[in-house]
Design a protein around this motif. Structure first.
Motif, PDB file in Angstrom:
ATOM      1  N   TRP A 243       0.826  -1.207   0.000  1.00 37.13           N
ATOM      2  CA  TRP A 243       0.000   0.000   0.000  1.00 37.13           C
ATOM      3  C   TRP A 243       0.866   1.264   0.000  1.00 37.13           C
ATOM      4  O   TRP A 243       0.596   2.222  -0.742  1.00 37.13           O
ATOM      5  N   ALA A 244       1.896   1.289   0.826  1.00 38.78           N
ATOM      6  CA  ALA A 244       2.739   2.482   0.918  1.00 38.78           C
ATOM      7  C   ALA A 244       3.358   2.804  -0.441  1.00 38.78           C
ATOM      8  O   ALA A 244       3.386   3.970  -0.876  1.00 38.78           O
ATOM      9  N   GLU A 245       3.837   1.781  -1.106  1.00 41.77           N
ATOM     10  CA  GLU A 245       4.442   2.006  -2.423  1.00 41.77           C
ATOM     11  C   GLU A 245       3.404   2.511  -3.420  1.00 41.77           C
ATOM     12  O   GLU A 245       3.682   3.397  -4.238  1.00 41.77           O
ATOM     13  N   GLY A 246       2.206   1.947  -3.342  1.00 42.83           N
ATOM     14  CA  GLY A 246       1.139   2.381  -4.245  1.00 42.83           C
ATOM     15  C   GLY A 246       0.760   3.828  -4.035  1.00 42.83           C
ATOM     16  O   GLY A 246       0.568   4.588  -5.008  1.00 42.83           O
ATOM     17  N   ARG A 247       0.633   4.240  -2.747  1.00 49.73           N
ATOM     18  CA  ARG A 247       0.248   5.624  -2.481  1.00 49.73           C
ATOM     19  C   ARG A 247       1.387   6.578  -2.856  1.00 49.73           C
ATOM     20  O   ARG A 247       1.149   7.679  -3.374  1.00 49.73           O
ATOM     21  N   ALA A 248       2.631   6.164  -2.588  1.00 46.22           N
ATOM     22  CA  ALA A 248       3.772   7.022  -2.959  1.00 46.22           C
ATOM     23  C   ALA A 248       3.810   7.238  -4.470  1.00 46.22           C
ATOM     24  O   ALA A 248       4.036   8.357  -4.964  1.00 46.22           O
ATOM     25  N   LYS A 249       3.546   6.156  -5.176  1.00 43.57           N
ATOM     26  CA  LYS A 249       3.534   6.258  -6.650  1.00 43.57           C
ATOM     27  C   LYS A 249       2.413   7.170  -7.123  1.00 43.57           C
ATOM     28  O   LYS A 249       2.579   7.975  -8.052  1.00 43.57           O
ATOM     29  N   ALA A 250       1.255   7.057  -6.478  1.00 45.79           N
ATOM     30  CA  ALA A 250       0.108   7.885  -6.876  1.00 45.79           C
ATOM     31  C   ALA A 250       0.406   9.365  -6.679  1.00 45.79           C
ATOM     32  O   ALA A 250      -0.082  10.204  -7.443  1.00 45.79           O
ATOM     33  N   TYR A 251       1.178   9.681  -5.648  1.00 51.65           N
ATOM     34  CA  TYR A 251       1.472  11.090  -5.364  1.00 51.65           C
ATOM     35  C   TYR A 251       2.816  11.544  -5.931  1.00 51.65           C
ATOM     36  O   TYR A 251       3.205  12.700  -5.750  1.00 51.65           O
ATOM     37  N   GLY A 252       3.531  10.656  -6.584  1.00 56.35           N
ATOM     38  CA  GLY A 252       4.791  11.024  -7.212  1.00 56.35           C
ATOM     39  C   GLY A 252       5.886  11.323  -6.207  1.00 56.35           C
ATOM     40  O   GLY A 252       6.735  12.200  -6.469  1.00 56.35           O
ATOM     41  N   ILE A 253       5.893  10.616  -5.076  1.00 55.07           N
ATOM     42  CA  ILE A 253       6.916  10.818  -4.054  1.00 55.07           C
ATOM     43  C   ILE A 253       7.465   9.465  -3.625  1.00 55.07           C
ATOM     44  O   ILE A 253       6.980   8.409  -4.065  1.00 55.07           O
ATOM     45  N   THR A 254       8.459   9.474  -2.733  1.00 58.34           N
ATOM     46  CA  THR A 254       9.015   8.222  -2.220  1.00 58.34           C
ATOM     47  C   THR A 254       8.243   7.786  -0.970  1.00 58.34           C
ATOM     48  O   THR A 254       7.556   8.594  -0.327  1.00 58.34           O
ATOM     49  N   VAL A 255       8.402   6.494  -0.619  1.00 57.45           N
ATOM     50  CA  VAL A 255       7.749   5.967   0.593  1.00 57.45           C
ATOM     51  C   VAL A 255       8.219   6.737   1.819  1.00 57.45           C
ATOM     52  O   VAL A 255       7.429   7.048   2.727  1.00 57.45           O
ATOM     53  N   GLU A 256       9.502   7.060   1.855  1.00 57.26           N
ATOM     54  CA  GLU A 256      10.057   7.771   3.003  1.00 57.26           C
ATOM     55  C   GLU A 256       9.453   9.151   3.192  1.00 57.26           C
ATOM     56  O   GLU A 256       9.444   9.720   4.287  1.00 57.26           O
ATOM     57  N   GLU A 257       8.966   9.729   2.090  1.00 57.43           N
ATOM     58  CA  GLU A 257       8.388  11.073   2.145  1.00 57.43           C
ATOM     59  C   GLU A 257       6.916  11.077   2.537  1.00 57.43           C
ATOM     60  O   GLU A 257       6.322  12.135   2.759  1.00 57.43           O
ATOM     61  N   LEU A 258       6.303   9.862   2.658  1.00 54.56           N
ATOM     62  CA  LEU A 258       4.866   9.785   2.916  1.00 54.56           C
ATOM     63  C   LEU A 258       4.437  10.446   4.236  1.00 54.56           C
ATOM     64  O   LEU A 258       3.456  11.205   4.240  1.00 54.56           O
ATOM     65  N   PRO A 259       5.096  10.170   5.386  1.00 57.54           N
ATOM     66  CA  PRO A 259       4.615  10.797   6.630  1.00 57.54           C
ATOM     67  C   PRO A 259       4.566  12.314   6.538  1.00 57.54           C
ATOM     68  O   PRO A 259       3.568  12.937   6.930  1.00 57.54           O
ATOM     69  N   ALA A 260       5.623  12.910   6.008  1.00 53.83           N
ATOM     70  CA  ALA A 260       5.633  14.368   5.893  1.00 53.83           C
ATOM     71  C   ALA A 260       4.577  14.842   4.899  1.00 53.83           C
ATOM     72  O   ALA A 260       3.918  15.870   5.111  1.00 53.83           O
ATOM     73  N   HIS A 261       4.392  14.089   3.816  1.00 59.94           N
ATOM     74  CA  HIS A 261       3.388  14.461   2.810  1.00 59.94           C
ATOM     75  C   HIS A 261       1.993  14.484   3.422  1.00 59.94           C
ATOM     76  O   HIS A 261       1.234  15.443   3.232  1.00 59.94           O
ATOM     77  N   TYR A 262       1.656  13.435   4.163  1.00 57.28           N
ATOM     78  CA  TYR A 262       0.318  13.367   4.750  1.00 57.28           C
ATOM     79  C   TYR A 262       0.124  14.425   5.835  1.00 57.28           C
ATOM     80  O   TYR A 262      -0.977  14.966   5.996  1.00 57.28           O
TER      81      TYR A 262
END
Length: 701
Positions: free
Chosen positions: A636-655
């Motif tokens: 899921w994390a990889e899928g959402r990162a791909k959808a938003y054009g960012i890396t998995v590591e960047e997800l917490p800050a993005h959200y």
């Protein structure tokens, strides 16, 4: 005293020389050690039962002289878990000086207040009513215990004669008297009249034993109990049967448990007519022998003999007039059979209260039974929390053992009703109840949480347990469930493997809930998984598994849970852990978002249907719970990162950056949302709480 053996058949010898040696010559620590190992054997004394003491020489801080100090278990403690903070330290001589101001039996309550004038240790626990029983005896170490075998002797019709038959002139005996200062005087007199005795049997009550050292006292207690136990065992062997022999046969074990689980929600509802109760079930061999016997009908109404027993079990149990093979599937039919029995019990308890009450007696307490007996099936208990109901069950088992022994010896006798009432409604006992801590918001409630092996589900379980609920953890991973269960104290939780896609697995989880706690009040559907794919990559398998776990799982969990809630008649809560994605249209999310939307609308539909039952259905919508959430461990994390054009590591800050509060959302935040709905907003149903830091496109209005 003659040399005593370390080999025992009827009690456990638990003294560890290495552990005792590590305590050196610290007599208080050795007394605490003795207390703990005595309390570890339920044949010796039950939770909260009995008290122990020692006397040491200490320096008086005011006179600088050596004085004798008695250290004794304080009020409301338990010797099995006793620590330094649970004992009282009193000047022995001051305590004995109270004989000069004692005015007789009517003065007992005032005397308890005077114990505070004897305090040496300013950090003392409040001294208990049994304090003078220890203080008026001269021995360095003293045990006051309630072993089943000794109470059987104490409760036998010819107790004094049997005491002499077992121990000869080495044991004293005093007749029944309510605990207090005068009983201490009676013990003192018994010792003076019989110098050299090793202990005293208290009629209908228990045992006092002593020794010069903690070890001597421990061994003396064990040997006295062993002798009584052996005497009773021989009598039972001579008689060939107990309780008049077997009247009915038990159902097979699994059938007993199935029937108990079916019946417990009904019993819980009936026992909760004044206050919601938590249940416990046992079908131990000793219980089945008693409840299936010819003598049950004669013995059960007599009630228990030891004050420690009936204070926790009520004066007598309710025996159900149900055949062991009764069809329990029709709730209305069974209720018509049970309700008159409960009403009769409540009326008889009210009659007992009104007949025995004094001018200054506290108001009548809950008139519902604590112990309920179902011949052929087992024994139920109901009380304010799991520990209290479990302990009540254990105490009634003690009472069964007492009746068993007393009947084998001669004939069982119980306390006269007035004596029992005067203990149960003693003003000092009422004062102790009033000192109990205030109950937590979810005390007396039972919560079943799916997906509770970790992540959001475990956080929810933690929060509900913290607020007083008993919890049933369910998940498909047994290892994580066992680890989660181990994180709680005893009597807080149980767990069940549960695959929410399988009806029978959900049924088994509810069965565990009913057997462990009597039913359920709060159901939280937190189990789930997330799949993020564009339409062309979403497979039938993806679609079906999301529908099965999130939607069908929620439906089946609700259907079976509501049946239990209706049986109890106490209302309840069902919480769906859905998602912001059920409200917001986003890319690569068709299967997950659709399932979450279905969860949300199902909750609204159920709220509309179940309101008349006082069953409240609400939804919590998380979003962006990355840290600590299980769904982010997979694809899921990889899928959402791909959808938003960012890396998995960047997800917490993005959200965090995308919500109005710029906050990271944690599992504990979702748990707080659940608690708000089940513990505070008790007049809300059909609602959605978004726990997402503020997502404007997810506002529900």
């Amino acid at each position: 005293m003659k040399e005593i053996t370390k080999s025992f058949k009827y009690v456990d010898y638990l003294w560890d020389d290495a552990k005792a040696s590590a305590l050196g010559n610290n007599q208080v620590d050795l007394f605490l050690y003795r207390s703990n190992i005595l309390g570890a054997d339920l044949r010796i004394t039950n939770y909260g039962g009995g008290n122990t003491s020692c006397k040491t020489m200490e320096r008086d801080p005011l006179t600088n002289k050596e004085v004798e100090i008695m250290w004794v278990k304080g009020s409301g403690g338990d010797i099995g878990t006793l620590t330094r903070s649970g004992i009282a330290g009193l000047y022995t001589e001051r305590l004995r000086s109270l004989k000069n101001v004692y005015k007789g039996l009517d003065d007992e309550d005032r005397m308890v207040g005077l114990f505070n004038h004897c305090i040496y240790d300013l950090d003392s626990k409040a001294p208990s009513i049994d304090t003078p029983l220890h203080g008026l005896l001269p021995f360095k170490h003293i045990d006051h215990l309630h072993p089943d075998a000794l109470i059987a002797v104490a409760a036998a019709k010819d107790s004094k004669k049997i005491t002499h038959e077992i121990w000869g002139d080495t044991m004293g005996w005093v007749p029944w008297q309510r605990p207090g200062f005068d009983l201490g005087l009676q013990l003192e007199k018994c010792l003076n009249d019989n110098p050299g005795i090793r202990g005293i049997v208290l009629g209908s009550h228990g045992l006092f034993t002593w020794g010069d050292t903690s070890y001597d006292c421990y061994m003396n207690s064990l040997e006295v109990i062993e002798m009584a136990s052996e005497y009773i065992a021989n009598k039972i062997k001579e008689n060939g049967s107990v309780f008049g022999g077997q009247k009915i046969e038990s159902l097979p074990t699994e059938q007993r448990k199935d029937r108990a689980a079916q019946l417990m929600p009904l019993l819980r509802g009936l026992c909760s007519s004044e206050n919601r109760m938590i249940g416990h079930f046992t079908d131990a061999d000793v219980v089945m022998e008693y409840i299936n016997s010819n003598d049950l009908e004669r013995l059960a109404p007599m009630g228990t003999s030891c004050p420690d027993h009936f204070l926790r079990t009520k004066i007598q149990p309710l025996v159900l007039d149900l055949d062991k093979n009764e069809d329990l599937s029709n709730t209305n039919v069974i209720l018509k059979k049970l309700e008159p029995a409960f009403e009769k019990y409540r009326q008889e308890y009210a009659d007992y209260y009104n007949t025995c009450k004094r001018d200054n007696s506290p108001a009548m307490r809950d008139a519902n039974p604590v112990i309920i007996i179902y011949p052929g099936v087992g024994m139920f208990s109901f009380a304010k929390n799991k520990q209290t109901t479990r302990v009540a069950s254990e105490f009634y088992i003690n009472a069964i053992n007492v009746m068993r022994g007393a009947e084998a010896i001669s004939e069982y006798t119980s306390l006269p009703r007035q004596e029992a009432f005067d203990i149960e409604y003693w003003l000092l006992e009422e004062a102790k109840l009033q000192r109990m801590p205030k109950e937590k918001p979810l005390s007396r409630k039972v919560a079943l949480i799916t997906g509770a092996g970790g992540g959001i589900g475990k956080a929810i379980a933690d929060k509900l347990a913290e607020e007083g609920a008993n919890i049933i953890l369910t998940d498909i991973n047994e290892e994580s469930l066992a680890e989660a269960h181990a994180s709680y104290k005893r009597d807080v939780s149980t767990y069940a493997l549960c695959d929410v896609t399988k009806t029978e697995s959900i049924a088994e989880a509810y069965k565990q809930a009913c057997l462990a706690f009597g039913g359920v009040d709060i159901i939280v559907h937190s189990a789930g998984l997330a799949i993020s794919k564009p339409l062309e990559d979403t497979t039938d398998k993806d679609w079906n598994i999301l529908q099965d776990i999130l939607v069908k799982g929620q439906f089946d969990l609700a259907k079976q849970g509501v049946a239990i809630l209706r049986q109890q008649g106490l209302g309840g809560d069902y919480i769906s852990i859905a998602s912001k994605n059920g409200l917001v249209s986003g890319p690569n999310n068709v299967a997950y978002g659709t399932a979450k939307a279905a969860q949300q609308h199902m909750a609204r539909l159920l709220a509309a249907e179940l309101g008349p039952d006082q069953i409240r259905i609400n939804t919590v919508n998380p979003d962006g719970v990355i840290v600590g959430s299980k769904i982010w461990e997979g694809d899921w994390a990889e899928g959402r990162a791909k959808a938003y054009g960012i890396t998995v590591e960047e997800l917490p800050a993005h959200y965090a950056k995308r919500n109005l509060l710029n906050q990271i959302i944690y599992p504990q935040d979702i748990a707080n949302g659940v608690f708000a709905l089940v513990g505070i907003l008790d007049k809300s149903t059909g609602n959605i709480i978004n726990v997402d830091g503020g997502m404007a496109n997810a506002f529900v209005r």
